[in-house]
Structure formats: structure tokens, C-alpha cells
Design a protein around this motif. Structure first.
Motif, PDB file in Angstrom:
ATOM      1  N   TYR A 196      -3.953   3.329   0.535  1.00 59.68           N
ATOM      2  CA  TYR A 196      -4.415   2.569  -0.809  1.00 59.68           C
ATOM      3  C   TYR A 196      -3.660   1.496  -1.112  1.00 59.68           C
TER       4      TYR A 196
ATOM      5  N   ASN B 168      -4.604  -9.505  -6.535  1.00 52.24           N
ATOM      6  CA  ASN B 168      -5.679  -8.274  -6.807  1.00 52.24           C
ATOM      7  C   ASN B 168      -6.974  -8.792  -6.662  1.00 52.24           C
TER       8      ASN B 168
ATOM      9  N   LYS C 167      -9.636  -1.469  -1.139  1.00 53.86           N
ATOM     10  CA  LYS C 167      -8.607  -0.770  -1.616  1.00 53.86           C
ATOM     11  C   LYS C 167      -8.094   0.491  -0.482  1.00 53.86           C
TER      12      LYS C 167
ATOM     13  N   SER D 176       0.918  -1.112   0.047  1.00 56.24           N
ATOM     14  CA  SER D 176      -0.162  -0.060   0.204  1.00 56.24           C
ATOM     15  C   SER D 176       0.976   1.162   0.027  1.00 56.24           C
TER      16      SER D 176
END
Length: 234
Positions: A158, A177, A183, A128
Motif C-alpha cells: 500500500y 501524492n 496505491k 509503502s
């Protein structure tokens, strides 16, 4: 002639003394900046845990978290012992646990909590970009870099990459992902200590998974809790 030689001798003697005279050392004047800032690079190392865990959920091994970045210091008082700071960083979080993420025959992602005897290895990791915003108190002075500090704030993150790897002994499921992962993650944190060594704790306020993610109809409400050490380097 003796008088002339005596005068020449005295002139030579005093001339040599004058040449041996030691001139005083002129030391440069060092100006100390009293308008200092505690702009700092930071590095943290944590043990990663979960709260709000589902039934029979467990962790094993050491789940490591690493983060690093830079903070810009903005003092609020004349003594510069109170300040706010904001910056930018990167984080890596790794979790070993028995929440299994795999795929069914149609390729859809499914979740389950299994006994450790039912798989070989299982882990989740994420990367992140972090935006820390903190309120600072310290008893620092402009001529000392050793001081006590208490820094508390909020970290906004994020998650730009995540993956889970499950090896059940027959098949290895690697999911990159996962769209069920939130997110945007955020939570408060606290750092306190002396000089370079400081304890650090962060608690995620929003769940790791989005609200639609369930196990047998039970919502997965896992939240992150990271505790360890943070180091500040000027």
C-alpha cells in the motif's frame, strides 16, 4: 614420642592432599530446541527498473530501493525444512527517468517523455507498507544457522506517500501524492542464497499508474522490476 610425632606428620600430610584434590567441573546441560522457527528480520537493497515502457522512455543514474521488516515462520514438516511465512515491512523506492510529470497553466497534471537535454533532473519516489506472504524451503537444522534457502512468494503493498520532482532549468515541479499512482501494488518475488547473503527479485504485476493515465493518447503501462540483495537476521 617419635611414634606420636610421626602419626601427627602423616595426618597433616594426607589432610593437605585431600584439600588439594580438584573437584570435577560440573557443566550445565544445554537443551537444544528442535522445534525451532526461522523468524527473521530482513533488509533488502535493490536496483529499480521499469518494464512495459513507453516510446523513448529511458532511465539514468542508480535508482535505489530499500526495504526492511519482520517475517513469522510457520514450519510445515517434521524436519522444519519447509514452511510458510508472513510478515510486515516498509519500503522506499526511488526512480530516475525521463517520464516528466508537471502541470499545465490550469494546474492539471500532464505527462511527457522528454530528452535528457530538456531538463536538469527528474525523479519519482514512493513509500509503502508491505505484506509479504512466502513459501519457504531450506536445508537448515536446529543446531546450525548457516544453510541454503529458496523463498518465493507474493508481496502486497500500500503506497501511503509518493512524490515526483522535475527541474526543467526554469521551473521545479514537485507533485506530492499523485492520485494517478496506484496505491495498491502487488507482485511475486524470489529470494535465494546461503546464510546471510541472498539474491532478490520482485516483479510488479499491476501498472504503477492507473488505467486513465496517458501520454499523447498512449496508456502509461509502466510496471516495476526490482533486483538486488536481501539479508536475513535471526
Amino acid at each position: 614420642m617419635r611414634i606420636i610425632f610421626s602419626c601427627l606428620f602423616l595426618i597433616t600430610f594426607f589432610s593437605s592432599l585431600a584439600q588439594e584434590e580438584v573437584k570435577p567441573e560440573i557443566k550445565p546441560i544445554v537443551k537444544i530446541d528442535s522445534l525451532y522457527r526461522e523468524d527473521q528480520f530482513f533488509f533488502s537493497m535493490t536496483y529499480n527498473m521499469f518494464t512495459d515502457i513507453p516510446t523513448q522512455f529511458k532511465q539514468n543514474k542508480f535508482s535505489l530501493g530499500l526495504s526492511a521488516g519482520f517475517l513469522r515462520d510457520m514450519p510445515l514438516n517434521k524436519k522444519r525444512t519447509v514452511a510458510i511465512a508472513t510478515g510486515l515491512g516498509l519500503s522506499y523506492q526511488n526512480y530516475y527517468q525521463n517520464l516528466n510529470i508537471s502541470r499545465d497553466g490550469a494546474g492539471a497534471i500532464i505527462y511527457g517523455v522528454n530528452s535528457y537535454s530538456e531538463f536538469v533532473s527528474n525523479r519519482y519516489r514512493q513509500y509503502s507498507v508491505d505484506l509479504p506472504i512466502e513459501f519457504r524451503w531450506r536445508n537448515s537444522t536446529f543446531d546450525s544457522t548457516r544453510f541454503w534457502r529458496i523463498y518465493g512468494g507474493v508481496k502486497l503493498s500500500y503506497v501511503f506517500s509518493n512524490s515526483s520532482i522535475l527541474d526543467d532549468g526554469e521551473t521545479t515541479y514537485k507533485i506530492n501524492n499523485n492520485s494517478d499512482i496506484n496505491k495498491f501494488q502487488y507482485g511475486p518475488y524470489l529470494a535465494a542464497g546461503y546464510n546471510t547473503w541472498n539474491i532478490y527479485i520482485y516483479y510488479g504485476l499491476n501498472p504503477l499508474f492507473n488505467s486513465a493515465t496517458t501520454i499523447s493518447g498512449e496508456k502509461i503501462n509502466l510496471k516495476t522490476l526490482n533486483a538486488g540483495l536481501i539479508f536475513y537476521i535471526l
